[in-house]
Design a protein around this motif. Structure first.
Motif, short mmCIF file in Angstrom:
data_model
loop_
_atom_site.label_atom_id
_atom_site.label_comp_id
_atom_site.label_asym_id
_atom_site.label_seq_id
_atom_site.Cartn_x
_atom_site.Cartn_y
_atom_site.Cartn_z
N VAL A 1 12.66 6.23 -3.31
CA VAL A 1 12.70 7.47 -4.09
C VAL A 1 11.39 8.24 -3.97
CG1 VAL A 1 12.86 8.44 -6.43
CG2 VAL A 1 14.37 6.55 -5.74
N GLN A 2 10.26 7.53 -4.11
CA GLN A 2 8.99 8.22 -4.28
C GLN A 2 8.06 8.17 -3.07
OE1 GLN A 2 9.32 5.66 -7.74
NE2 GLN A 2 7.86 7.01 -8.72
N GLY A 3 8.49 7.53 -2.00
CA GLY A 3 7.60 7.34 -0.86
C GLY A 3 7.21 8.61 -0.14
N ALA A 4 8.06 9.65 -0.22
CA ALA A 4 7.76 10.89 0.51
C ALA A 4 8.56 12.05 -0.08
CB ALA A 4 8.07 10.72 1.99
N LEU A 5 8.42 12.27 -1.38
CA LEU A 5 9.15 13.38 -2.01
C LEU A 5 8.62 14.73 -1.52
CD1 LEU A 5 9.59 12.21 -5.71
CD2 LEU A 5 11.37 12.50 -3.98
N ALA A 6 7.32 14.83 -1.38
CA ALA A 6 6.70 16.06 -0.87
C ALA A 6 5.79 15.67 0.28
CB ALA A 6 5.90 16.74 -1.97
N GLY B 1 -0.12 9.62 1.11
CA GLY B 1 -1.28 9.21 0.34
C GLY B 1 -1.98 7.98 0.91
N THR B 2 -1.35 7.36 1.90
CA THR B 2 -1.90 6.15 2.52
C THR B 2 -2.61 6.51 3.83
OG1 THR B 2 -0.15 4.77 1.58
CG2 THR B 2 -1.32 3.90 3.49
N SER B 3 -3.85 6.11 3.95
CA SER B 3 -4.60 6.36 5.17
C SER B 3 -4.56 5.13 6.08
CB SER B 3 -6.06 6.70 4.85
OG SER B 3 -6.72 5.55 4.34
N LEU B 4 -4.90 5.32 7.32
CA LEU B 4 -4.99 4.18 8.24
C LEU B 4 -6.05 3.19 7.77
CD1 LEU B 4 -4.61 5.83 11.76
CD2 LEU B 4 -3.05 4.20 10.68
N THR B 5 -7.11 3.71 7.18
CA THR B 5 -8.15 2.81 6.65
C THR B 5 -7.60 1.98 5.50
OG1 THR B 5 -9.91 4.34 7.30
CG2 THR B 5 -10.45 2.71 5.62
N ASN C 1 2.53 3.33 15.51
CA ASN C 1 1.73 4.24 14.70
C ASN C 1 2.07 4.11 13.22
OD1 ASN C 1 4.16 5.59 14.37
ND2 ASN C 1 3.71 7.14 15.92
N LYS C 2 1.47 4.96 12.40
CA LYS C 2 1.66 4.88 10.95
C LYS C 2 3.13 5.08 10.58
CE LYS C 2 0.35 7.34 6.72
NZ LYS C 2 -0.42 8.49 6.17
N GLU C 3 3.79 6.04 11.23
CA GLU C 3 5.20 6.31 10.94
C GLU C 3 6.07 5.10 11.25
OE1 GLU C 3 3.17 8.24 12.62
OE2 GLU C 3 3.07 10.11 11.47
N GLN C 4 5.83 4.47 12.39
CA GLN C 4 6.62 3.30 12.77
C GLN C 4 6.36 2.14 11.81
OE1 GLN C 4 5.03 3.34 16.78
NE2 GLN C 4 7.06 3.72 17.64
N LEU C 5 5.12 1.99 11.38
CA LEU C 5 4.78 0.95 10.41
C LEU C 5 5.50 1.21 9.09
CD1 LEU C 5 3.17 -1.50 9.44
CD2 LEU C 5 1.23 0.04 9.01
N VAL D 1 0.84 -1.20 0.00
CA VAL D 1 0.00 0.00 0.00
C VAL D 1 0.87 1.25 0.00
CG1 VAL D 1 -1.78 1.30 1.23
CG2 VAL D 1 -1.87 -1.19 1.19
N PHE D 2 1.86 1.29 0.88
CA PHE D 2 2.77 2.45 0.93
C PHE D 2 3.48 2.63 -0.41
CE2 PHE D 2 3.11 1.85 5.74
CZ PHE D 2 2.47 3.05 6.04
N TRP D 3 3.87 1.54 -1.02
CA TRP D 3 4.59 1.57 -2.29
C TRP D 3 3.72 2.18 -3.39
CZ3 TRP D 3 7.57 -3.53 -3.79
CH2 TRP D 3 8.48 -3.27 -4.83
#
Length: 206
Positions: free
Chosen positions: A116-121, A37-41, A60-64, A29-31
């Motif tokens: 590369v693209q997981g968190a550019l902005a 762009g990924t929600s907890l849901t 939490n989401k960051e640790q995941l 999902v993160f990929w």
């Protein structure tokens, strides 16, 4: 026979899910969607668990996300760090570029590169994740630079070769290939990009 869990005051029911499988699903999902762009849901639906179970197992989401990054770098098809073990500088770069041309557009997984693209902005809330990925990319560049410096010291690269500039050049091409992969470029076209770089890669004239 009852099992005991001394770290907790009460023993709950064992988790009804496979944590490794759930993490692999979170990674996908993160990929596909990136960190913000990924929600907890999105995550709980893909992982097949509820939010309390997610928090209990992964934080939490960051640790995941950070756990997902570790899994991403350990995939059997990961090509960057294994390429550093090749015998010559040319083979190192060849393995990286051709590995990218294959892996980044593999139909069995999301296209592109999570590092590369997981968190550019990111918003301010996601800044720590953005910085983590920047550090990962810089670590990769440094590792390649050190490998190319060793090649130069051993006479495998010309005396006038610049290991840091070469490492940044290769890294820039790899990151560009990742973006092109998400744009829908075909594997053959990515391979042609790799071949152009390899045709111009400095070699020892001896």
């Amino acid at each position: 026979m009852m099992s005991t869990v001394p770290q907790t005051p009460c023993v709950g029911r064992p988790r009804a899910f496979d944590a490794d499988d759930a993490l692999a699903k979170a990674l996908e999902v993160f990929w596909r969607k990136g960190f913000e762009g990924t929600s907890l849901t999105d995550l709980t639906q893909a992982m097949g668990i509820n939010k309390p179970s997610l928090y209990a197992a992964f934080g939490n989401k960051e640790q995941l996300f950070l756990k997902a990054i570790e899994l991403y770098e350990q995939r059997p098809c990961a090509f960057f760090y294994p390429s550093l073990e090749k015998e010559t500088a040319y083979q190192v770069v060849e393995s990286m570029l051709l590995g990218a041309a294959t892996s980044l557009v593999d139909e069995n997984q999301p296209h592109g590169c999570l590092i590369v693209q997981g968190a550019l902005a990111c918003s301010e809330a996601g800044q720590a994740i953005k910085e983590t990925l920047i550090t990962r990319r810089r670590d990769g560049e440094q590792a390649l630079c050190e490998r190319l410096q060793r090649a130069k010291d051993e006479g495998d690269l010309p005396a006038d070769a610049d290991p840091l500039l070469l490492a940044r050049y290769v890294g820039t091409v790899l990151q560009g290939m990742a973006v092109q992969a998400t744009n829908g470029i075909c594997p053959g076209e990515l391979r042609k990009v790799a071949e152009i770089v390899l045709a111009n890669f400095p070699k020892n004239k001896g």
